[in-house]
Write a protein that holds these residues in place. Structure first.
Motif, PDB file in Angstrom:
ATOM      1  N   GLU A  12       0.823  -1.208   0.000  1.00 31.47           N
ATOM      2  CA  GLU A  12       0.000   0.000   0.000  1.00 31.47           C
ATOM      3  C   GLU A  12       0.857   1.258   0.000  1.00 31.47           C
ATOM      4  O   GLU A  12       0.530   2.261  -0.633  1.00 31.47           O
ATOM      5  N   ARG A  13       1.979   1.224   0.705  1.00 32.03           N
ATOM      6  CA  ARG A  13       2.869   2.389   0.816  1.00 32.03           C
ATOM      7  C   ARG A  13       3.648   2.651  -0.466  1.00 32.03           C
ATOM      8  O   ARG A  13       3.732   3.789  -0.949  1.00 32.03           O
ATOM      9  N   GLY A  15       3.541   0.746  -3.626  1.00 27.70           N
ATOM     10  CA  GLY A  15       3.025   0.410  -4.946  1.00 27.70           C
ATOM     11  C   GLY A  15       3.781  -0.722  -5.604  1.00 27.70           C
ATOM     12  O   GLY A  15       3.512  -1.064  -6.759  1.00 27.70           O
ATOM     13  N   GLN A 150       3.949   3.329 -16.912  1.00 28.66           N
ATOM     14  CA  GLN A 150       2.939   2.753 -16.026  1.00 28.66           C
ATOM     15  C   GLN A 150       2.198   1.669 -16.807  1.00 28.66           C
ATOM     16  O   GLN A 150       1.790   1.883 -17.949  1.00 28.66           O
ATOM     17  N   GLY A 184       5.859   4.855  -3.832  1.00 31.30           N
ATOM     18  CA  GLY A 184       4.704   5.738  -3.708  1.00 31.30           C
ATOM     19  C   GLY A 184       4.221   6.297  -5.026  1.00 31.30           C
ATOM     20  O   GLY A 184       3.227   7.040  -5.058  1.00 31.30           O
ATOM     21  N   HIS A 186       2.573   5.031  -7.288  1.00 34.81           N
ATOM     22  CA  HIS A 186       1.234   4.579  -7.696  1.00 34.81           C
ATOM     23  C   HIS A 186       0.154   5.575  -7.288  1.00 34.81           C
ATOM     24  O   HIS A 186      -1.008   5.422  -7.702  1.00 34.81           O
ATOM     25  N   ARG A 187       0.532   6.578  -6.500  1.00 31.15           N
ATOM     26  CA  ARG A 187      -0.426   7.627  -6.138  1.00 31.15           C
ATOM     27  C   ARG A 187      -0.357   8.817  -7.094  1.00 31.15           C
ATOM     28  O   ARG A 187      -1.054   9.818  -6.887  1.00 31.15           O
ATOM     29  N   THR A 188       0.467   8.735  -8.120  1.00 29.66           N
ATOM     30  CA  THR A 188       0.524   9.772  -9.143  1.00 29.66           C
ATOM     31  C   THR A 188      -0.463   9.440 -10.262  1.00 29.66           C
ATOM     32  O   THR A 188      -0.899   8.304 -10.401  1.00 29.66           O
ATOM     33  N   HIS A 234       2.088  -2.255  -9.098  1.00 27.50           N
ATOM     34  CA  HIS A 234       0.794  -1.588  -9.263  1.00 27.50           C
ATOM     35  C   HIS A 234       0.711  -0.973 -10.655  1.00 27.50           C
ATOM     36  O   HIS A 234       1.708  -0.487 -11.202  1.00 27.50           O
TER      37      HIS A 234
END
Length: 284
Positions: A12-13, A15, A150, A184, A186-188, A234
Protein backbone atom coordinates in the motif's frame (compact mmCIF):
# COMPACT_ATOMS: atom_id res chain seq x y z
CA UNK A 1 1.81 -17.71 0.04
CA UNK A 2 -0.74 -15.26 1.36
CA UNK A 3 0.82 -11.91 2.20
CA UNK A 4 1.24 -10.90 5.84
CA UNK A 5 0.37 -7.52 7.38
CA UNK A 6 3.86 -6.06 6.89
CA UNK A 7 3.91 -7.05 3.23
CA UNK A 8 0.47 -5.56 2.66
CA UNK A 9 1.53 -2.33 4.38
CA UNK A 10 4.59 -2.15 2.11
CA UNK A 11 2.41 -2.78 -0.95
CA UNK A 12 0.00 0.00 0.00
CA UNK A 13 2.87 2.39 0.82
CA UNK A 14 5.19 1.76 -2.12
CA UNK A 15 3.03 0.41 -4.95
CA UNK A 16 5.40 -2.52 -5.35
CA UNK A 17 6.36 -5.52 -3.27
CA UNK A 18 9.41 -7.77 -3.56
CA UNK A 19 8.90 -11.38 -2.39
CA UNK A 20 12.18 -13.36 -2.36
CA UNK A 21 11.95 -17.12 -2.79
CA UNK A 22 8.35 -17.02 -4.01
CA UNK A 23 8.98 -19.37 -6.94
CA UNK A 24 10.82 -22.69 -6.85
CA UNK A 25 14.10 -22.40 -8.84
CA UNK A 26 13.25 -25.69 -10.56
CA UNK A 27 10.09 -24.07 -11.94
CA UNK A 28 12.19 -21.16 -13.20
CA UNK A 29 14.52 -23.55 -15.00
CA UNK A 30 11.58 -25.37 -16.54
CA UNK A 31 10.17 -22.11 -17.92
CA UNK A 32 13.57 -21.07 -19.28
CA UNK A 33 13.91 -24.39 -21.09
CA UNK A 34 10.46 -24.02 -22.63
CA UNK A 35 11.22 -20.46 -23.77
CA UNK A 36 14.40 -21.71 -25.41
CA UNK A 37 12.38 -24.34 -27.27
CA UNK A 38 9.93 -21.70 -28.52
CA UNK A 39 12.74 -19.50 -29.82
CA UNK A 40 14.48 -22.46 -31.46
CA UNK A 41 11.27 -23.33 -33.31
CA UNK A 42 10.60 -19.70 -34.26
CA UNK A 43 11.02 -19.04 -37.99
CA UNK A 44 11.59 -15.28 -38.35
CA UNK A 45 9.78 -14.92 -41.65
CA UNK A 46 8.32 -11.78 -40.09
CA UNK A 47 10.82 -9.55 -38.30
CA UNK A 48 9.14 -7.52 -35.58
CA UNK A 49 11.34 -5.35 -33.37
CA UNK A 50 10.15 -4.38 -29.91
CA UNK A 51 11.02 -0.89 -28.68
CA UNK A 52 9.52 1.20 -25.90
CA UNK A 53 11.01 4.38 -27.38
CA UNK A 54 9.03 4.35 -30.63
CA UNK A 55 6.05 2.22 -29.65
CA UNK A 56 3.66 3.50 -32.30
CA UNK A 57 6.26 2.95 -35.04
CA UNK A 58 6.78 -0.65 -33.98
CA UNK A 59 3.06 -1.43 -33.68
CA UNK A 60 3.01 -3.55 -36.82
CA UNK A 61 0.42 -6.18 -37.71
CA UNK A 62 2.48 -8.93 -36.08
CA UNK A 63 2.56 -7.01 -32.79
CA UNK A 64 -1.12 -6.10 -32.90
CA UNK A 65 -2.10 -9.75 -33.43
CA UNK A 66 0.04 -11.00 -30.53
CA UNK A 67 -2.63 -10.56 -27.85
CA UNK A 68 -3.84 -14.09 -28.42
CA UNK A 69 -0.69 -15.61 -29.91
CA UNK A 70 2.81 -16.73 -28.96
CA UNK A 71 5.03 -14.27 -30.82
CA UNK A 72 8.77 -13.52 -30.73
CA UNK A 73 10.13 -9.98 -30.95
CA UNK A 74 13.70 -8.96 -31.74
CA UNK A 75 15.92 -6.50 -29.92
CA UNK A 76 16.50 -3.12 -31.59
CA UNK A 77 20.25 -3.76 -31.71
CA UNK A 78 19.92 -7.32 -33.02
CA UNK A 79 20.64 -6.35 -36.63
CA UNK A 80 23.69 -4.86 -38.28
CA UNK A 81 23.74 -2.20 -41.02
CA UNK A 82 23.35 -4.94 -43.63
CA UNK A 83 20.10 -6.10 -42.01
CA UNK A 84 21.55 -9.38 -40.79
CA UNK A 85 21.56 -10.63 -37.22
CA UNK A 86 24.67 -9.61 -35.29
CA UNK A 87 24.33 -12.62 -32.97
CA UNK A 88 22.55 -15.94 -33.29
CA UNK A 89 18.76 -15.96 -33.04
CA UNK A 90 18.72 -17.13 -29.41
CA UNK A 91 20.71 -14.06 -28.31
CA UNK A 92 18.72 -11.61 -30.43
CA UNK A 93 15.19 -11.96 -29.02
CA UNK A 94 13.80 -9.23 -26.77
CA UNK A 95 10.70 -11.07 -25.61
CA UNK A 96 7.98 -13.62 -26.27
CA UNK A 97 4.36 -12.47 -25.88
CA UNK A 98 1.53 -12.24 -25.13
CA UNK A 99 -0.71 -15.31 -24.55
CA UNK A 100 1.65 -18.13 -23.54
CA UNK A 101 -0.21 -18.44 -20.24
CA UNK A 102 -3.27 -19.70 -22.14
CA UNK A 103 -1.71 -21.42 -25.15
CA UNK A 104 1.31 -23.32 -23.82
CA UNK A 105 0.98 -25.99 -21.11
CA UNK A 106 4.29 -25.16 -19.39
CA UNK A 107 3.53 -21.45 -19.25
CA UNK A 108 -0.06 -22.18 -18.23
CA UNK A 109 1.07 -24.26 -15.26
CA UNK A 110 3.71 -21.74 -14.22
CA UNK A 111 1.30 -18.79 -14.43
CA UNK A 112 -1.42 -20.46 -12.40
CA UNK A 113 0.64 -21.78 -9.49
CA UNK A 114 -0.43 -20.95 -5.94
CA UNK A 115 2.11 -18.14 -5.46
CA UNK A 116 0.34 -16.01 -8.08
CA UNK A 117 -3.18 -16.86 -6.97
CA UNK A 118 -2.48 -16.29 -3.28
CA UNK A 119 -0.79 -12.94 -3.87
CA UNK A 120 -3.63 -11.77 -6.10
CA UNK A 121 -6.19 -12.70 -3.43
CA UNK A 122 -4.12 -11.00 -0.72
CA UNK A 123 -4.09 -7.63 -2.49
CA UNK A 124 -7.83 -7.77 -3.10
CA UNK A 125 -8.24 -8.62 -6.78
CA UNK A 126 -11.85 -9.80 -6.60
CA UNK A 127 -12.06 -11.69 -9.89
CA UNK A 128 -8.53 -12.17 -11.21
CA UNK A 129 -8.16 -12.71 -14.95
CA UNK A 130 -4.79 -13.38 -16.58
CA UNK A 131 -4.59 -10.89 -19.44
CA UNK A 132 -1.03 -10.79 -20.77
CA UNK A 133 2.21 -12.74 -20.39
CA UNK A 134 5.72 -11.75 -21.43
CA UNK A 135 8.96 -13.71 -21.32
CA UNK A 136 11.73 -11.09 -21.29
CA UNK A 137 15.26 -12.15 -22.25
CA UNK A 138 17.31 -8.98 -21.66
CA UNK A 139 20.18 -10.65 -23.59
CA UNK A 140 23.84 -9.84 -22.98
CA UNK A 141 25.23 -6.62 -24.48
CA UNK A 142 22.08 -5.68 -26.46
CA UNK A 143 19.23 -6.10 -23.96
CA UNK A 144 17.19 -2.97 -24.56
CA UNK A 145 16.13 -0.30 -22.09
CA UNK A 146 12.46 -0.29 -21.06
CA UNK A 147 11.55 3.36 -20.68
CA UNK A 148 9.83 4.60 -17.52
CA UNK A 149 6.15 3.78 -17.80
CA UNK A 150 2.94 2.75 -16.03
CA UNK A 151 1.35 -0.58 -16.93
CA UNK A 152 -2.13 0.94 -16.93
CA UNK A 153 -1.06 2.95 -19.99
CA UNK A 154 -1.10 -0.27 -22.00
CA UNK A 155 -3.61 -2.42 -20.07
CA UNK A 156 -6.25 0.07 -18.94
CA UNK A 157 -9.41 -0.95 -17.12
CA UNK A 158 -12.21 1.16 -15.66
CA UNK A 159 -11.64 1.43 -12.78
CA UNK A 160 -7.92 0.73 -13.09
CA UNK A 161 -7.01 -2.70 -11.79
CA UNK A 162 -3.99 -4.16 -13.60
CA UNK A 163 -1.15 -5.57 -11.48
CA UNK A 164 2.10 -6.95 -12.87
CA UNK A 165 3.44 -10.18 -11.38
CA UNK A 166 7.13 -10.11 -12.38
CA UNK A 167 9.40 -13.10 -11.67
CA UNK A 168 13.20 -13.08 -11.83
CA UNK A 169 14.16 -16.30 -13.60
CA UNK A 170 17.83 -15.31 -13.33
CA UNK A 171 19.46 -12.94 -10.86
CA UNK A 172 18.56 -9.34 -11.73
CA UNK A 173 21.31 -6.88 -10.77
CA UNK A 174 22.38 -3.32 -11.42
CA UNK A 175 24.83 -4.64 -14.00
CA UNK A 176 22.36 -6.60 -16.15
CA UNK A 177 19.36 -4.29 -16.09
CA UNK A 178 17.25 -4.88 -12.98
CA UNK A 179 13.94 -3.13 -12.41
CA UNK A 180 13.80 0.34 -10.86
CA UNK A 181 10.59 1.75 -9.30
CA UNK A 182 9.32 4.97 -7.72
CA UNK A 183 8.21 4.31 -4.13
CA UNK A 184 4.70 5.74 -3.71
CA UNK A 185 4.50 6.50 -7.42
CA UNK A 186 1.23 4.58 -7.70
CA UNK A 187 -0.43 7.63 -6.14
CA UNK A 188 0.52 9.77 -9.14
CA UNK A 189 -1.87 10.19 -12.09
CA UNK A 190 -2.00 8.08 -15.23
CA UNK A 191 -0.02 10.02 -17.83
CA UNK A 192 -1.31 8.46 -21.05
CA UNK A 193 -3.07 5.53 -22.69
CA UNK A 194 -1.85 3.42 -25.61
CA UNK A 195 -4.86 2.86 -27.84
CA UNK A 196 -5.89 1.49 -31.23
CA UNK A 197 -6.72 4.05 -33.88
CA UNK A 198 -10.06 3.55 -35.70
CA UNK A 199 -8.29 3.58 -39.05
CA UNK A 200 -5.54 1.20 -37.95
CA UNK A 201 -2.34 1.54 -35.97
CA UNK A 202 -1.95 2.98 -32.50
CA UNK A 203 -1.39 6.24 -30.69
CA UNK A 204 -0.80 7.60 -27.22
CA UNK A 205 -3.71 9.49 -25.69
CA UNK A 206 -2.20 12.17 -23.43
CA UNK A 207 -3.97 12.43 -20.05
CA UNK A 208 -1.63 14.24 -17.65
CA UNK A 209 1.59 16.23 -18.08
CA UNK A 210 3.23 15.09 -14.84
CA UNK A 211 6.80 14.09 -15.82
CA UNK A 212 8.13 10.63 -15.16
CA UNK A 213 11.09 10.23 -12.78
CA UNK A 214 14.48 10.53 -14.45
CA UNK A 215 15.83 7.05 -15.30
CA UNK A 216 18.43 6.11 -12.70
CA UNK A 217 17.62 9.28 -10.73
CA UNK A 218 17.01 9.72 -7.03
CA UNK A 219 13.23 9.20 -7.27
CA UNK A 220 13.71 5.59 -8.39
CA UNK A 221 15.10 2.71 -6.35
CA UNK A 222 16.68 -0.44 -7.82
CA UNK A 223 14.86 -3.73 -7.27
CA UNK A 224 17.73 -6.18 -7.44
CA UNK A 225 16.31 -9.69 -7.21
CA UNK A 226 17.65 -13.21 -6.96
CA UNK A 227 16.20 -15.89 -9.20
CA UNK A 228 12.82 -17.02 -7.85
CA UNK A 229 11.87 -13.57 -6.54
CA UNK A 230 8.41 -12.27 -7.38
CA UNK A 231 7.78 -8.52 -7.63
CA UNK A 232 4.24 -7.10 -7.63
CA UNK A 233 3.84 -3.85 -9.59
CA UNK A 234 0.79 -1.59 -9.26
CA UNK A 235 -0.65 -0.47 -12.59
CA UNK A 236 0.03 3.21 -11.85
CA UNK A 237 3.58 2.66 -10.57
CA UNK A 238 6.30 4.30 -12.70
CA UNK A 239 9.05 1.75 -13.30
CA UNK A 240 12.04 1.40 -15.61
CA UNK A 241 14.88 -0.92 -16.53
CA UNK A 242 18.22 0.02 -18.08
CA UNK A 243 19.95 -1.48 -21.09
CA UNK A 244 21.95 -4.63 -20.40
CA UNK A 245 25.57 -4.11 -21.51
CA UNK A 246 26.89 -6.90 -19.31
CA UNK A 247 27.92 -10.38 -20.40
CA UNK A 248 25.01 -11.96 -18.46
CA UNK A 249 21.39 -12.23 -19.53
CA UNK A 250 18.50 -11.26 -17.24
CA UNK A 251 15.58 -13.55 -18.00
CA UNK A 252 12.27 -12.61 -16.37
CA UNK A 253 8.62 -13.53 -16.75
CA UNK A 254 5.64 -11.23 -16.24
CA UNK A 255 1.93 -11.97 -16.01
CA UNK A 256 -0.43 -9.00 -15.98
CA UNK A 257 -3.66 -9.62 -14.10
CA UNK A 258 -6.83 -7.53 -14.18
CA UNK A 259 -10.01 -7.65 -12.14
CA UNK A 260 -12.86 -9.16 -14.14
CA UNK A 261 -15.28 -6.92 -12.24
CA UNK A 262 -13.91 -3.92 -14.20
CA UNK A 263 -14.48 -2.81 -17.79
CA UNK A 264 -11.82 -3.55 -20.44
CA UNK A 265 -12.15 -1.00 -23.29
CA UNK A 266 -12.29 -2.04 -26.94
CA UNK A 267 -9.71 0.62 -27.83
CA UNK A 268 -6.97 -1.00 -25.73
CA UNK A 269 -4.21 -2.23 -28.02
CA UNK A 270 -4.34 -5.80 -26.67
CA UNK A 271 -7.49 -7.59 -27.73
CA UNK A 272 -8.40 -11.26 -27.54
CA UNK A 273 -10.40 -13.34 -29.97
CA UNK A 274 -13.82 -14.51 -28.68
CA UNK A 275 -12.41 -18.02 -29.18
CA UNK A 276 -9.80 -17.34 -26.45
CA UNK A 277 -11.62 -15.72 -23.51
CA UNK A 278 -9.67 -14.57 -20.48
CA UNK A 279 -9.27 -17.15 -17.72
CA UNK A 280 -8.61 -16.94 -14.02
CA UNK A 281 -6.53 -19.23 -11.85
CA UNK A 282 -9.07 -22.03 -11.51
CA UNK A 283 -10.32 -22.14 -15.10
CA UNK A 284 -9.37 -25.25 -17.03
Amino acid sequence: MHLDADQLDAWERDGFLTIPGAIDPARCQELMQRADEIVTAFDPATVSIFSTHEQTRTSDEYFMASGDNISCFFEEEAFGPDGRLVHDKARSINKIGHAMHDLDPVFDSFSRQAAFADAAASIGIARPLLLQSMYIFKPPHIGGEVSCHQDSTFLYTDPMSVVGFWVALQDATLENGCLWAQPGGHRTPLRKRFVREPGGGTSFEELDATPFPEPGGSELVPLEAEAGTMVLLHGLLPHWSDVNRSARSRHAYTVHIIDGATSYPAENWLQRSPDLPLRGFDAA
